[in-house]
Structures are given as C-alpha cells and as structure tokens.
Design an enzyme around this catalytic site. Structure first.
Site, short mmCIF file in Angstrom:
data_model
loop_
_atom_site.label_atom_id
_atom_site.label_comp_id
_atom_site.label_asym_id
_atom_site.label_seq_id
_atom_site.Cartn_x
_atom_site.Cartn_y
_atom_site.Cartn_z
CG LEU A 1 -0.40 -0.01 2.63
CD1 LEU A 1 0.13 1.35 3.05
CD2 LEU A 1 -1.48 -0.45 3.58
N GLY B 1 11.66 10.18 0.83
CA GLY B 1 11.72 9.99 2.29
C GLY B 1 10.68 8.96 2.68
CE LYS C 1 2.81 8.77 -0.84
NZ LYS C 1 2.69 7.33 -1.04
CB CYS D 1 8.67 2.22 3.14
SG CYS D 1 7.33 1.67 4.20
CE LYS E 1 10.85 0.30 7.82
NZ LYS E 1 10.65 -0.93 7.12
CE LYS F 1 7.01 -2.79 1.16
NZ LYS F 1 6.00 -1.93 0.57
P1 NAD Z 1 3.79 1.93 12.59
O1 NAD Z 1 4.94 2.36 13.40
O2 NAD Z 1 2.82 2.94 12.06
O3 NAD Z 1 2.93 0.86 13.40
C1 NAD Z 1 3.46 -0.20 14.13
C2 NAD Z 1 2.56 -0.43 15.33
O4 NAD Z 1 2.98 -1.63 15.98
C3 NAD Z 1 2.61 0.67 16.37
O5 NAD Z 1 1.31 1.12 16.67
C4 NAD Z 1 3.24 -0.01 17.60
O6 NAD Z 1 2.76 0.50 18.83
C5 NAD Z 1 2.83 -1.44 17.38
N1 NAD Z 1 3.67 -2.41 18.08
C6 NAD Z 1 5.01 -2.48 18.16
N2 NAD Z 1 5.40 -3.53 18.90
C7 NAD Z 1 4.27 -4.17 19.29
C8 NAD Z 1 4.00 -5.31 20.06
N3 NAD Z 1 4.99 -6.01 20.61
N4 NAD Z 1 2.72 -5.66 20.26
C9 NAD Z 1 1.71 -4.95 19.74
N5 NAD Z 1 1.89 -3.85 18.98
C10 NAD Z 1 3.16 -3.47 18.77
O7 NAD Z 1 4.41 1.09 11.38
P2 NAD Z 1 3.80 0.87 9.91
O8 NAD Z 1 4.11 2.05 9.06
O9 NAD Z 1 2.40 0.40 10.03
O10 NAD Z 1 4.74 -0.31 9.40
C11 NAD Z 1 4.61 -1.64 9.88
C12 NAD Z 1 5.41 -2.56 8.98
O11 NAD Z 1 4.85 -2.55 7.66
C13 NAD Z 1 6.87 -2.16 8.81
O12 NAD Z 1 7.64 -3.33 8.67
C14 NAD Z 1 6.87 -1.39 7.51
O13 NAD Z 1 8.11 -1.41 6.87
C15 NAD Z 1 5.84 -2.15 6.72
N6 NAD Z 1 5.17 -1.38 5.67
C16 NAD Z 1 4.83 -0.08 5.88
C17 NAD Z 1 4.18 0.62 4.86
C18 NAD Z 1 3.80 2.06 5.05
O14 NAD Z 1 3.46 2.69 4.05
N7 NAD Z 1 3.82 2.60 6.25
C19 NAD Z 1 3.86 -0.01 3.65
C20 NAD Z 1 4.20 -1.35 3.49
C21 NAD Z 1 4.86 -2.02 4.51
#
Ligand code: NAD
Length: 431
Positions: free
Chosen positions: A151, A258, A321, A261, A264, A205
C-alpha cells in the site's frame, strides 16, 4: 474468518479495517494502550483518507475491535497477522525485535492451528526464523506465511481494497488455501494472487521499493543534468515515459525521497545482501544521490540569498508525501534543520502534519494554521510536499503577503512561464 492483527499502525490499522469491511471478524492489537483507547473512541492515530469512516462503520457492525490483550485475540483467531514496525538499526539492518517478540507472544497464546502471517517488511529469511522461534514455544500445528504489503500512504485504503497484486509466500497447501480465500474478495477485479515460496515473497517487497527509489534518484540526476544544459526535465520525462518499456509513473524529480519505507528498506536490502557477500552497488548510489539532492536544493537558496541568516522562509508541506500526516524521514526535516542552522526563521504549513511537526520542532519554527498565514513577511516560499491544495493558489494574495516574491519549488508544481507572468522569481528542479 476470525483474524487478529498485531500492530495497529499505518499498515495494521488499514489491513484490519479493510478485512473487516469484507465481513471478517477482526481484532487489532497494539501494545500502545493510549493508541488503543483512542481507537476505541473512534479517534484515528494517523491521517489516511477514508480510514476513519471505515473503522467507524465496522466497529458499529461489531466486526472490528481494538485491544491490548494479544493472547485473547490470538486464541480466537485462525489467521494472525504481524504488522509491527521494523525500524532500522545503526548499521542499516532491520530491527526485528518487535516482530520476533510478537511471534513469541503468539506462540505462547496458541490453542490450536494458526496461520501466522508476516505483514511487516522483513529481511529475507525472517519467516524461517519466526517458524523456528514458534516451534520452540508451542506443540500446536501452525503455518508461517509471508504476505508483504504494497500500500501507498495517502491512498492506503484504496490500494488495499484494489491491489495491483497480492503476494503470498507459503510452505503448505492449508495456509495457501486460507490465504487465497481471505484475499479473494480483493482480487475480483482480476488482480493476481501470486503464490510463491517464502524467501521470494520476502524479497518482492524490497525489490519493489528499491526499483521505485532507483527511478526517483535516476530522475533527480537527469534533472540535475537538465539544469546544467538548460534542458527541461518535464519534456524529457514525458518523452521517456511514453516508451511502454519505461512508463510514465515515478519519473518526477524533486528534493529526494523519504518516508518510513524507502530509506530504511534500501538500507536493509544493501545490508542483508552484503551479509551474503553481495555488494548492491546500484542501491548505494541511489542513497548517495538522494542525500545529495536534499543538500542541492538548499544550496540553490543560499546562492540566491547569499546568506540565509535572518531570512524568513515559508515552507508549504511537511509530510513526506501528500495525503498523509507521516513525517518519518520527510525531506522537509533536513531542509528545515539546515535553514535553522543557517539562522533563518521558518514559518511552515501542512494540511495534516502540524501536530507531528509540533512534536518534532517544538517552538523552533512557527507552525501556521493556514497556508497563507505562513507567507506573512516571508523572503521566500519553499514547496516541500505537493499537496493538491498548493497547486492553484491565489498568486496575487501570495505576492502581497510575502516580503519578496521568491519561490523554491521542490516538487515542480508550477510552471516556470506561469511564475514569470505572475512576477515571481522561481526556482524548481531540472527546469
Ligand atoms: P507503525 O509504526 O505505524 O505501526 C506499528 C505499530 O505496531 C505501532 O502502533 C506499535 O505500537 C505497534 N507495536 C510495536 N510492537 C508491538 C507489540 N509487541 N505488540 C503490539 N503492537 C506493537 O508502522 P507501519 O508504518 O504500520 O509499518 C509496519 C510494517 O509494515 C513495517 O515493517 C513497515 O516497513 C511495513 N510497511 C509499511 C508501509 C507504510 O506505508 N507505512 C507499507 C508497506 C509495509
């Protein structure tokens, strides 16, 4: 189906809401109790178009709930998603402590067969580590699945409901059937469900993000060469994008990429390739170009003003963005920090990211409530994020508010001819 989603951030929350929207029974778990409380009150911790209404609707239908109680949610679920953050370690590798910690918690709570799905972006080989870890903690049968998320923030709900493709890495038929059933409603428009082995799915990914970032850095370099020769990057972009082998998307130069994703994930891909003895040279260059592009933009401002000391600079757009409030690794951050170091005064506006910016910068910058109030007495305006509301402003009003009519457009949202006609000194990227 009964689903548990661990981690209720950008990915987990969208995933949970969209699965509930299709009739599944979803429990979203987060360890952040304040976040769970606010979600229960219907207050979203993030801004994402369409998300709030979807969450409200599905909570009202009792298909979606929020909790900190992981064991209870896992016991009730047949499929458990891990969607927690995978931030980066100092050495660039992905920090898997949240993912592995959650896997252990899931294993301890298991009361029967579960499909445990890695939704977080994790280095190749992580599913195998998750499997080993769970095996040590439980005697129950389970399957580990890799289901990377593609997404785009700012269009996350739309992307999840209508994906280009769904990638599923599996090891057995039972998990394969359950995942295909779960995703069937999202692929009715003909988008393929691509089933493959675990490591290939994990790599998809990273490879997808890496090629997108590569296109951005490549176009930034083309833009820089355009500047050197007086060529117009827009013409070049359109001409090369018309070639079907290239395509028109992701060819826009700017002030660097930036977000949470790209930076990192590129670092992680370089790192885990390096751990296997492979030197990912293209991506190292992509990173270098991206850093240089941010610096280059401020250098244009320094060249214009001589010194930025005591200049008032308005900044439109802070999120990495448009259509998100996410400022993780946003190019606006190093830009503003450089302006502050040069002793400039910064007056910024963003349609959604003001609370996030307030936490980041405190009182070091002025955060305006409206786009035009950020312009008062400004020596120049910088466009750092291409929110659509910045595209057709009242230029006359802007000129009146600003001390001098100078625009540094880091996103090429105006045309140089239009700006000249409007009486602005205008700098953009590659034109
Ligand atoms: P985020 O930081 O917005 O959300 C992560 C959530 O996990 C937080 O609310 C945190 O409190 C919770 N969390 C952490 N440890 C926990 C635990 N032990 N138990 C319960 N909850 C816990 O992160 P995100 O942007 O949603 O990204 C999550 C993953 O998805 C990452 O690996 C990221 O790379 C990947 N991803 C992100 C995107 C994006 O656009 N943001 C897109 C694709 C993939």
């Amino acid at each position: 189906m009964k689903i548990a989603v661990v981690g209720s951030g950008y990915v987990g929350l969208v995933l949970g809401a969209c699965l509930a929207e299709n009739g599944n029974d979803v429990t979203c778990i987060d360890k952040d109790a304040a976040k769970v409380r606010s979600l229960r009150r219907g207050v979203m911790p993030i801004y994402e178009p369409g998300l709030e209404e979807m969450v409200r609707r599905n909570r009202a239908e009792e298909r979606l709930e929020f909790t900190t109680d992981l064991p209870r949610a896992v016991r009730a679920a047949s499929i458990v998603f891990i969607a927690v953050g995978t931030p980066q370690h100092e050495d660039g590798s992905a920090d898997l402590s949240h993912v592995l910690g959650v896997a252990r918690d899931i294993a301890k709570a298991m009361n029967g067969y579960k499909v445990i799905v890695d939704k977080s972006t994790v280095p190749v080989g992580t599913a195998a580590r998750v499997r080993e870890l769970i095996q040590r903690e439980t005697t129950h049968a389970f399957s580990v699945v890799s289901n990377p998320e593609f997404l785009k923030q700012g269009a996350a709900v739309e992307d999840f409901l209508k994906p280009d493709r769904v990638v599923i890495g599996v090891e057995d038929d039972r998990a394969r059937e359950m995942m295909i059933e779960l995703y069937a409603p999202f692929t009715r428009t003909g988008a393929p469900i691509m089933v493959m082995d675990l490591v290939s799915a994990e790599l998809c990914k990273y490879a997808a993000n890496a090629i997108l970032a590569t296109r951005i850095s490549f176009m930034n370099e083309v833009a820089n060469v355009c500047e050197a020769f007086g060529a117009d990057v827009d013409q070049v972009r359109k001409a090369i994008g018309a070639d079907r082998r290239i395509g028109p998307s992701f060819l826009f130069p700017g002030i660097g990429f930036g977000g949470s994703c790209f930076p990192k994930d590129i670092k992680a891909l370089i790192k885990f390739s390096g751990d296997k003895g492979y030197d990912f040279q293209t991506l190292k260059a992509v990173e270098r170009v991206n850093e240089a592009q941010k610096v280059r933009f401020v250098a244009k401002m320094e060249a214009h003003f001589g010194s930025l000391k005591n200049r008032t600079i308005a900044v439109w757009g802070l999120s990495f963005k448009p259509r998100t409030d996410d400022m993780r690794e946003a190019p606006a951050i190093p830009l503003i920090n450089r302006l502050l170091r040069a002793r400039a005064k910064v007056q910024a506006f963003d349609p959604q990211a003001k609370p996030v910016a307030k936490r980041l910068f405190g009182n070091k910058i002025t955060l305006a409530d409206k786009s035009y109030s950020a312009l008062k007495g400004a020596d120049a305006l910088v466009i750092a994020t291409e929110w659509s509301e910045f595209r057709e402003p009242d230029f006359g009003r802007m000129r009146k508010l600003m001390k001098t009519p100078v625009i540094f457009d880091g996103r090429n949202i105006y045309s140089p001819d239009q700006m000249k006609a409007q009486g602005f000194t205008y700098y953009s990227v590659g034109r």
